[in-house]
Write an enzyme that holds these catalytic residues in place. Structure first.
Site, PDB file in Angstrom:
ATOM      1  N   SER A  37       0.858  -1.195   0.000  1.00 55.09           N
ATOM      2  CA  SER A  37       0.000   0.000   0.000  1.00 55.09           C
ATOM      3  C   SER A  37       0.888   1.237   0.000  1.00 55.09           C
ATOM      4  O   SER A  37       2.007   1.212   0.529  1.00 55.09           O
ATOM      5  CB  SER A  37      -0.881   0.035   1.253  1.00 55.09           C
ATOM      6  OG  SER A  37      -1.523   1.294   1.358  1.00 55.09           O
ATOM      7  N   TYR A  48      -1.419  -1.159  10.505  1.00 63.31           N
ATOM      8  CA  TYR A  48      -1.550  -1.224   9.036  1.00 63.31           C
ATOM      9  C   TYR A  48      -0.324  -0.600   8.371  1.00 63.31           C
ATOM     10  O   TYR A  48       0.299  -1.206   7.492  1.00 63.31           O
ATOM     11  CB  TYR A  48      -2.834  -0.522   8.599  1.00 63.31           C
ATOM     12  CG  TYR A  48      -3.135  -0.671   7.113  1.00 63.31           C
ATOM     13  CD1 TYR A  48      -3.680  -1.857   6.618  1.00 63.31           C
ATOM     14  CD2 TYR A  48      -2.880   0.351   6.209  1.00 63.31           C
ATOM     15  CE1 TYR A  48      -3.953  -2.010   5.261  1.00 63.31           C
ATOM     16  CE2 TYR A  48      -3.152   0.217   4.860  1.00 63.31           C
ATOM     17  CZ  TYR A  48      -3.697  -0.962   4.383  1.00 63.31           C
ATOM     18  OH  TYR A  48      -3.962  -1.116   3.041  1.00 63.31           O
TER      19      TYR A  48
END
Ligand code: NAP
Length: 215
Positions: free
Chosen positions: A148, A162
């Site tokens: 990401s 995350y």
């Protein structure tokens, strides 16, 4: 021919988290590019089966939880009962957790790190034999990790585990790639920006706000 540049003619792929969102887009794209078969996995069997039906007979559902070693073993066994080679492994399944710094729980680390960081390692390890069987110098097998942009730069949300898992996945990809290239397995990572999805509800529900942060 330029039109053959992205052809996946005859290839067999496995996409984790293929029932919706980015994984479903990838499965659909692989089939459109000529893949012979695309296996998709997710925890919820009905959604996985429904997506496979929607994408057509070359899309095969293998529902499993890939955040545990038992789930990875079960998925590997189900795949190897059908195929002895794997051309493309797409480690896409992922989860996020947001909570204020003072309240961020350990469960928010375990869930996210087990799925986003550990499972690409252990699923690739479990399928190493099938990837090697498909790979040659002329036609390498591929392992693609969906990292990401949040592994590269900060977003405004308090998604501690995350961010860390995706930054870790980028470096893990480098480390594994250096090993697997000896078997003609090319490993790479993609760091997508914001996609409207079930996971990224901010992008889904406030697209105009997110769009302002995208050049
Ligand atoms: N959306 C974005 O803006 C964005 C940006 C950059 C990177 N990414 C990354 O892209 C990947 C896909 O994200 P998305 O936005 O498409 O998410 P999503 O819409 O929430 O889809 C996640 C997929 O993973 C499956 N999944 C979740 N936990 C699983 C588990 N333990 N075992 C097996 N499958 C599991 C889900 O199905 P079940 O719930 O049935 O298991 C679903 O198919 C993730 O790695 C995410 O971090 C997303």
């Amino acid at each position: 021919m330029a039109s053959n540049l992205f052809s996946l003619d005859g290839r067999v792929a496995l996409v984790t988290g293929g029932s919706r969102g980015i994984g479903k887009m990838i499965a659909k794209g692989f089939l459109e590019a000529g893949a012979a078969k695309v296996y998709i996995s997710s925890r919820k069997a009905p959604a996985c089966i429904e997506t496979a039906e929607e994408l057509g007979p070359q899309c095969i559902p293998l529902p499993q939880d890939v955040s545990t070693l038992d789930g990875i073993k079960a998925l590997t066994a189900a795949y190897l009962a059908r195929e002895d080679k794997l051309d493309i492994l797409l480690n896409n399944a992922g989860a996020a957790w947001g909570a204020a710094f003072d309240e961020f729980p350990e469960s928010g680390w375990d869930k996210v790190v087990d799925l986003n960081l550990k499972s690409p390692f252990f699923l690739t390890q479990a399928l190493h034999g099938a990837l090697k069987a498909a790979a040659s110098h002329e036609k390498p097998a591929k392992v693609i990790n969906i990292a990401s942009i949040d592994g590269i730069r900060l977003n405004p949300q308090e998604t501690y585990s995350y961010h860390a898992s995706k930054a870790g996945l980028i470096y893990l990809t480098r480390r594994m790639a250096a090993t697997l290239i000896a078997d003609s397995i090319v490993m790479s990572a993609i760091a997508p920006g914001a996609f409207a999805s079930e996971m990224n509800r901010v992008a889904r529900d406030q697209g105009d706000v997110i769009a302002k942060r995208i050049p």
